[in-house]
Design a protein around this motif. Structure first.
Motif, PDB file in Angstrom:
ATOM      1  N   ALA A 209      42.706  54.508  40.941  1.00 56.58           N
ATOM      2  CA  ALA A 209      41.940  53.325  40.504  1.00 56.58           C
ATOM      3  C   ALA A 209      42.872  52.220  40.026  1.00 56.58           C
ATOM      4  CB  ALA A 209      40.966  53.721  39.399  1.00 56.58           C
ATOM      5  N   ARG A 210      43.874  52.573  39.253  1.00 53.33           N
ATOM      6  CA  ARG A 210      44.815  51.562  38.765  1.00 53.33           C
ATOM      7  C   ARG A 210      45.573  50.918  39.922  1.00 53.33           C
ATOM      8  NH1 ARG A 210      45.574  51.233  33.342  1.00 53.33           N
ATOM      9  NH2 ARG A 210      44.654  52.880  32.062  1.00 53.33           N
ATOM     10  N   ARG A 211      45.967  51.727  40.896  1.00 50.43           N
ATOM     11  CA  ARG A 211      46.650  51.164  42.084  1.00 50.43           C
ATOM     12  C   ARG A 211      45.717  50.227  42.846  1.00 50.43           C
ATOM     13  NH1 ARG A 211      48.780  56.197  42.018  1.00 50.43           N
ATOM     14  NH2 ARG A 211      47.342  57.070  43.522  1.00 50.43           N
ATOM     15  N   LEU A 212      44.457  50.614  42.975  1.00 49.69           N
ATOM     16  CA  LEU A 212      43.485  49.769  43.674  1.00 49.69           C
ATOM     17  C   LEU A 212      43.271  48.449  42.945  1.00 49.69           C
ATOM     18  CD1 LEU A 212      40.864  52.452  44.692  1.00 49.69           C
ATOM     19  CD2 LEU A 212      42.161  50.995  46.257  1.00 49.69           C
ATOM     20  N   ILE A 213      43.164  48.504  41.634  1.00 48.87           N
ATOM     21  CA  ILE A 213      42.959  47.285  40.852  1.00 48.87           C
ATOM     22  C   ILE A 213      44.104  46.309  41.097  1.00 48.87           C
ATOM     23  CG2 ILE A 213      42.988  46.402  38.468  1.00 48.87           C
ATOM     24  CD1 ILE A 213      41.212  48.879  37.772  1.00 48.87           C
ATOM     25  N   ASN A 214      45.312  46.824  41.171  1.00 50.05           N
ATOM     26  CA  ASN A 214      46.462  45.964  41.441  1.00 50.05           C
ATOM     27  C   ASN A 214      46.505  45.525  42.907  1.00 50.05           C
ATOM     28  OD1 ASN A 214      47.573  45.863  38.810  1.00 50.05           O
ATOM     29  ND2 ASN A 214      48.373  47.925  39.086  1.00 50.05           N
TER      30      ASN A 214
ATOM     31  N   SER B 189      40.943  40.648  33.380  1.00 47.16           N
ATOM     32  CA  SER B 189      42.000  41.256  32.568  1.00 47.16           C
ATOM     33  C   SER B 189      41.683  42.730  32.353  1.00 47.16           C
ATOM     34  CB  SER B 189      42.149  40.544  31.229  1.00 47.16           C
ATOM     35  OG  SER B 189      40.994  40.718  30.444  1.00 47.16           O
ATOM     36  N   LEU B 190      42.736  43.493  32.169  1.00 43.56           N
ATOM     37  CA  LEU B 190      42.623  44.913  31.858  1.00 43.56           C
ATOM     38  C   LEU B 190      43.775  45.261  30.934  1.00 43.56           C
ATOM     39  CD1 LEU B 190      41.307  47.714  32.323  1.00 43.56           C
ATOM     40  CD2 LEU B 190      42.885  48.014  34.233  1.00 43.56           C
ATOM     41  N   GLU B 191      43.435  45.772  29.775  1.00 47.59           N
ATOM     42  CA  GLU B 191      44.436  46.206  28.796  1.00 47.59           C
ATOM     43  C   GLU B 191      45.448  45.110  28.482  1.00 47.59           C
ATOM     44  OE1 GLU B 191      45.706  49.660  30.926  1.00 47.59           O
ATOM     45  OE2 GLU B 191      44.095  50.885  30.090  1.00 47.59           O
ATOM     46  N   GLY B 192      44.957  43.900  28.358  1.00 48.28           N
ATOM     47  CA  GLY B 192      45.794  42.802  27.908  1.00 48.28           C
ATOM     48  C   GLY B 192      46.536  42.030  28.984  1.00 48.28           C
TER      49      GLY B 192
ATOM     50  N   VAL C 197      34.979  53.272  40.586  1.00 46.74           N
ATOM     51  CA  VAL C 197      33.741  53.276  39.778  1.00 46.74           C
ATOM     52  C   VAL C 197      33.898  54.225  38.588  1.00 46.74           C
ATOM     53  CG1 VAL C 197      31.300  53.958  39.758  1.00 46.74           C
ATOM     54  CG2 VAL C 197      32.206  52.587  41.653  1.00 46.74           C
ATOM     55  N   ASP C 198      34.439  55.406  38.816  1.00 41.19           N
ATOM     56  CA  ASP C 198      34.626  56.373  37.724  1.00 41.19           C
ATOM     57  C   ASP C 198      35.557  55.802  36.655  1.00 41.19           C
ATOM     58  OD1 ASP C 198      32.961  58.122  39.056  1.00 41.19           O
ATOM     59  OD2 ASP C 198      34.580  59.479  39.701  1.00 41.19           O
ATOM     60  N   PHE C 199      36.646  55.189  37.088  1.00 47.78           N
ATOM     61  CA  PHE C 199      37.599  54.616  36.148  1.00 47.78           C
ATOM     62  C   PHE C 199      36.959  53.484  35.349  1.00 47.78           C
ATOM     63  CE2 PHE C 199      40.810  51.358  35.217  1.00 47.78           C
ATOM     64  CZ  PHE C 199      41.609  52.061  34.325  1.00 47.78           C
ATOM     65  N   LEU C 200      36.322  52.555  36.052  1.00 50.47           N
ATOM     66  CA  LEU C 200      35.728  51.416  35.355  1.00 50.47           C
ATOM     67  C   LEU C 200      34.607  51.844  34.424  1.00 50.47           C
ATOM     68  CD1 LEU C 200      35.757  48.787  38.245  1.00 50.47           C
ATOM     69  CD2 LEU C 200      37.234  48.835  36.210  1.00 50.47           C
ATOM     70  N   SER C 201      33.806  52.796  34.833  1.00 47.61           N
ATOM     71  CA  SER C 201      32.704  53.222  33.974  1.00 47.61           C
ATOM     72  C   SER C 201      33.214  53.987  32.747  1.00 47.61           C
ATOM     73  CB  SER C 201      31.667  54.028  34.738  1.00 47.61           C
ATOM     74  OG  SER C 201      32.215  55.212  35.246  1.00 47.61           O
ATOM     75  N   SER C 202      34.443  54.474  32.794  1.00 43.17           N
ATOM     76  CA  SER C 202      35.013  55.156  31.630  1.00 43.17           C
ATOM     77  C   SER C 202      35.649  54.168  30.640  1.00 43.17           C
ATOM     78  CB  SER C 202      36.073  56.172  32.070  1.00 43.17           C
ATOM     79  OG  SER C 202      37.273  55.530  32.471  1.00 43.17           O
TER      80      SER C 202
END
Length: 107
Positions: free
Chosen positions: A31-36, A45-48, A100-105
């Protein structure tokens, strides 16, 4: 006195509990790789870090259900006709689920 020999069911449960962090971490990494890779942080923004054109992804799991997040990813104009967010319909089912799992968490 009861015998404490491991049972098949107990072994399967223990195995699942041991593998859960690794599976969760793999999905989170995806998920983090996809967001980037998808450029989400150009507007969100995510985590600043990231943009401020769209809403922050921190806390999105408090604001939207997993189903709402998925619908937003697949058809952003449904909620906001002026949205410039691209559809994420090109993602595989596995990648969409990880996102979806990452964002919903993110509570």
């Amino acid at each position: 006195m009861r015998d404490f020999a491991p049972t098949k069911r107990g072994f399967v449960l223990l195995l699942c509990l041991l593998l859960l962090p690794a599976l969760t971490g793999a999905d989170e990494g995806t998920a983090r790789r996809l967001i980037n890779a998808q450029g989400c942080k150009g507007c969100h923004s995510l985590e600043g870090s990231g943009g401020n054109r769209g809403p922050a992804l921190d806390g999105v799991g408090r604001r939207l259900t997993a189903d709402q997040i998925e619908r937003q990813l697949l058809n952003p104009k449904a909620r906001n006709p002026d949205s410039i967010m691209p559809r994420m319909t090109h993602l595989s089912a596995e990648n969409l689920k990880a996102l979806v799992d990452f964002l919903s968490s993110r509570k």
